[in-house]
Write a protein that holds these residues in place. Structure first.
Motif, PDB file in Angstrom:
ATOM      1  N   THR A  46      42.086 -52.713 -26.644  1.00  0.00           N
ATOM      2  CA  THR A  46      42.712 -53.936 -27.114  1.00  0.00           C
ATOM      3  C   THR A  46      44.160 -53.604 -27.407  1.00  0.00           C
ATOM      4  O   THR A  46      44.456 -52.653 -28.135  1.00  0.00           O
ATOM      5  N   TYR A  47      45.071 -54.373 -26.809  1.00  0.00           N
ATOM      6  CA  TYR A  47      46.502 -54.148 -26.996  1.00  0.00           C
ATOM      7  C   TYR A  47      47.169 -55.509 -27.155  1.00  0.00           C
ATOM      8  O   TYR A  47      46.912 -56.413 -26.361  1.00  0.00           O
ATOM      9  N   ASN A  48      48.010 -55.664 -28.160  1.00  0.00           N
ATOM     10  CA  ASN A  48      48.628 -56.958 -28.458  1.00  0.00           C
ATOM     11  C   ASN A  48      47.562 -58.043 -28.605  1.00  0.00           C
ATOM     12  O   ASN A  48      47.726 -59.162 -28.120  1.00  0.00           O
ATOM     13  N   ASP A  49      46.453 -57.681 -29.201  1.00  0.00           N
ATOM     14  CA  ASP A  49      45.320 -58.591 -29.439  1.00  0.00           C
ATOM     15  C   ASP A  49      44.701 -59.125 -28.157  1.00  0.00           C
ATOM     16  O   ASP A  49      44.112 -60.207 -28.145  1.00  0.00           O
ATOM     17  N   ARG A  50      44.813 -58.384 -27.065  1.00  0.00           N
ATOM     18  CA  ARG A  50      44.251 -58.785 -25.775  1.00  0.00           C
ATOM     19  C   ARG A  50      43.557 -57.605 -25.111  1.00  0.00           C
ATOM     20  O   ARG A  50      43.867 -56.443 -25.388  1.00  0.00           O
ATOM     21  N   GLU A  51      42.644 -57.919 -24.197  1.00  0.00           N
ATOM     22  CA  GLU A  51      42.017 -56.893 -23.384  1.00  0.00           C
ATOM     23  C   GLU A  51      43.102 -56.227 -22.541  1.00  0.00           C
ATOM     24  O   GLU A  51      43.988 -56.899 -22.005  1.00  0.00           O
ATOM     25  N   THR A  55      46.027 -46.531 -17.909  1.00  0.00           N
ATOM     26  CA  THR A  55      45.715 -45.552 -16.875  1.00  0.00           C
ATOM     27  C   THR A  55      46.828 -44.525 -16.775  1.00  0.00           C
ATOM     28  O   THR A  55      48.009 -44.880 -16.838  1.00  0.00           O
ATOM     29  N   LYS A  56      46.435 -43.281 -16.624  1.00  0.00           N
ATOM     30  CA  LYS A  56      47.379 -42.202 -16.306  1.00  0.00           C
ATOM     31  C   LYS A  56      47.058 -41.746 -14.895  1.00  0.00           C
ATOM     32  O   LYS A  56      45.894 -41.585 -14.539  1.00  0.00           O
ATOM     33  N   ILE A  66      55.229 -36.848  -9.602  1.00  0.00           N
ATOM     34  CA  ILE A  66      55.465 -37.634 -10.814  1.00  0.00           C
ATOM     35  C   ILE A  66      54.148 -37.938 -11.511  1.00  0.00           C
ATOM     36  O   ILE A  66      53.065 -37.824 -10.928  1.00  0.00           O
ATOM     37  N   GLN A  67      54.281 -38.324 -12.761  1.00  0.00           N
ATOM     38  CA  GLN A  67      53.142 -38.804 -13.537  1.00  0.00           C
ATOM     39  C   GLN A  67      53.507 -40.181 -14.066  1.00  0.00           C
ATOM     40  O   GLN A  67      54.663 -40.420 -14.440  1.00  0.00           O
ATOM     41  N   MET A  68      52.532 -41.073 -14.080  1.00  0.00           N
ATOM     42  CA  MET A  68      52.753 -42.449 -14.512  1.00  0.00           C
ATOM     43  C   MET A  68      51.663 -42.839 -15.503  1.00  0.00           C
ATOM     44  O   MET A  68      50.489 -42.577 -15.279  1.00  0.00           O
ATOM     45  N   SER A  69      52.082 -43.451 -16.604  1.00  0.00           N
ATOM     46  CA  SER A  69      51.154 -44.091 -17.537  1.00  0.00           C
ATOM     47  C   SER A  69      51.403 -45.589 -17.445  1.00  0.00           C
ATOM     48  O   SER A  69      52.557 -46.022 -17.467  1.00  0.00           O
ATOM     49  N   VAL A  70      50.325 -46.355 -17.340  1.00  0.00           N
ATOM     50  CA  VAL A  70      50.432 -47.805 -17.156  1.00  0.00           C
ATOM     51  C   VAL A  70      49.531 -48.509 -18.169  1.00  0.00           C
ATOM     52  O   VAL A  70      48.357 -48.152 -18.308  1.00  0.00           O
ATOM     53  N   VAL A  71      50.083 -49.485 -18.865  1.00  0.00           N
ATOM     54  CA  VAL A  71      49.288 -50.370 -19.725  1.00  0.00           C
ATOM     55  C   VAL A  71      49.438 -51.769 -19.147  1.00  0.00           C
ATOM     56  O   VAL A  71      50.556 -52.276 -18.995  1.00  0.00           O
ATOM     57  N   ILE A  82      53.355 -52.355 -18.521  1.00  0.00           N
ATOM     58  CA  ILE A  82      54.268 -51.427 -19.189  1.00  0.00           C
ATOM     59  C   ILE A  82      54.040 -50.057 -18.566  1.00  0.00           C
ATOM     60  O   ILE A  82      52.901 -49.575 -18.518  1.00  0.00           O
ATOM     61  N   THR A  83      55.105 -49.443 -18.076  1.00  0.00           N
ATOM     62  CA  THR A  83      54.962 -48.146 -17.414  1.00  0.00           C
ATOM     63  C   THR A  83      55.846 -47.094 -18.077  1.00  0.00           C
ATOM     64  O   THR A  83      56.912 -47.393 -18.621  1.00  0.00           O
ATOM     65  N   TYR A  84      55.375 -45.879 -17.994  1.00  0.00           N
ATOM     66  CA  TYR A  84      56.132 -44.696 -18.391  1.00  0.00           C
ATOM     67  C   TYR A  84      56.028 -43.743 -17.212  1.00  0.00           C
ATOM     68  O   TYR A  84      54.930 -43.340 -16.824  1.00  0.00           O
ATOM     69  N   VAL A  85      57.155 -43.400 -16.607  1.00  0.00           N
ATOM     70  CA  VAL A  85      57.165 -42.605 -15.385  1.00  0.00           C
ATOM     71  C   VAL A  85      58.169 -41.466 -15.516  1.00  0.00           C
ATOM     72  O   VAL A  85      59.266 -41.655 -16.058  1.00  0.00           O
ATOM     73  N   GLY A  86      57.770 -40.315 -15.004  1.00  0.00           N
ATOM     74  CA  GLY A  86      58.696 -39.187 -14.976  1.00  0.00           C
ATOM     75  C   GLY A  86      58.171 -38.089 -14.075  1.00  0.00           C
ATOM     76  O   GLY A  86      57.040 -38.147 -13.581  1.00  0.00           O
ATOM     77  N   ARG A  87      59.019 -37.096 -13.854  1.00  0.00           N
ATOM     78  CA  ARG A  87      58.583 -35.929 -13.090  1.00  0.00           C
ATOM     79  C   ARG A  87      57.383 -35.317 -13.803  1.00  0.00           C
ATOM     80  O   ARG A  87      57.345 -35.260 -15.032  1.00  0.00           O
ATOM     81  N   ALA A  88      56.424 -34.859 -13.030  1.00  0.00           N
ATOM     82  CA  ALA A  88      55.171 -34.355 -13.593  1.00  0.00           C
ATOM     83  C   ALA A  88      55.409 -33.276 -14.649  1.00  0.00           C
ATOM     84  O   ALA A  88      54.703 -33.217 -15.651  1.00  0.00           O
ATOM     85  N   ASN A  89      56.420 -32.439 -14.451  1.00  0.00           N
ATOM     86  CA  ASN A  89      56.667 -31.353 -15.401  1.00  0.00           C
ATOM     87  C   ASN A  89      57.519 -31.784 -16.595  1.00  0.00           C
ATOM     88  O   ASN A  89      57.784 -30.986 -17.485  1.00  0.00           O
ATOM     89  N   MET A  90      57.969 -33.036 -16.637  1.00  0.00           N
ATOM     90  CA  MET A  90      58.823 -33.529 -17.722  1.00  0.00           C
ATOM     91  C   MET A  90      58.169 -34.598 -18.591  1.00  0.00           C
ATOM     92  O   MET A  90      58.609 -34.838 -19.709  1.00  0.00           O
ATOM     93  N   VAL A  91      57.153 -35.251 -18.083  1.00  0.00           N
ATOM     94  CA  VAL A  91      56.574 -36.411 -18.763  1.00  0.00           C
ATOM     95  C   VAL A  91      56.065 -36.087 -20.165  1.00  0.00           C
ATOM     96  O   VAL A  91      56.286 -36.843 -21.106  1.00  0.00           O
ATOM     97  N   VAL A  92      55.414 -34.977 -20.331  1.00  0.00           N
ATOM     98  CA  VAL A  92      54.823 -34.643 -21.623  1.00  0.00           C
ATOM     99  C   VAL A  92      55.894 -34.441 -22.707  1.00  0.00           C
ATOM    100  O   VAL A  92      55.630 -34.680 -23.881  1.00  0.00           O
ATOM    101  N   ARG A  93      57.094 -34.079 -22.330  1.00  0.00           N
ATOM    102  CA  ARG A  93      58.162 -33.824 -23.303  1.00  0.00           C
ATOM    103  C   ARG A  93      58.496 -35.040 -24.153  1.00  0.00           C
ATOM    104  O   ARG A  93      58.900 -34.902 -25.304  1.00  0.00           O
TER     105      ARG A  93
END
Length: 108
Positions: A46-51, A55-56, A66-71, A82-93
């Protein structure tokens, strides 16, 4: 966009579309922007009171790993991705910056 790593947080919204698109289709379309995408994890929440779906995934863009996180969620006749994208070796930083952004984001 981060000045240190180039990691990027983006929000895409589309409102009052004529077609009802399932969350799964929105998520799949976003992840398929990468070449050879591999799902690392998927969860329903549940995010912003919605289903929502979070996904990573890992893949390639222009030959760069690259690595991508998507809501993905819907609210008030709008689709939100909503996405968060970066080089695979930089995303966790800066992953905590994305988590903080998600905590503070309120869809209208």
């Amino acid at each position: 966009q981060s000045q240190k790593t180039g990691n990027t947080i983006a929000v895409i919204s589309e409102c009052k579309t004529t077609m009802e698109t399932p969350l799964e289709a929105l998520e799949t379309d976003t992840i398929n922007a990468m070449t050879d995408p591999k799902i690392v994890s998927t969860s329903h929440l549940t995010y912003n009171d919605r289903e929502a779906i979070q996904t990573k995934a890992m893949g390639f863009m222009d030959g760069i790993a690259i690595q991508m996180s998507v809501v993905t969620f819907k609210k008030n006749a709008c689709n939100f991705i909503i996405t968060y994208v970066g080089r695979a070796n930089m995303v966790v930083r800066e992953e905590s910056s994305f988590e903080n952004f998600l905590k503070g984001f309120k869809a209208p």
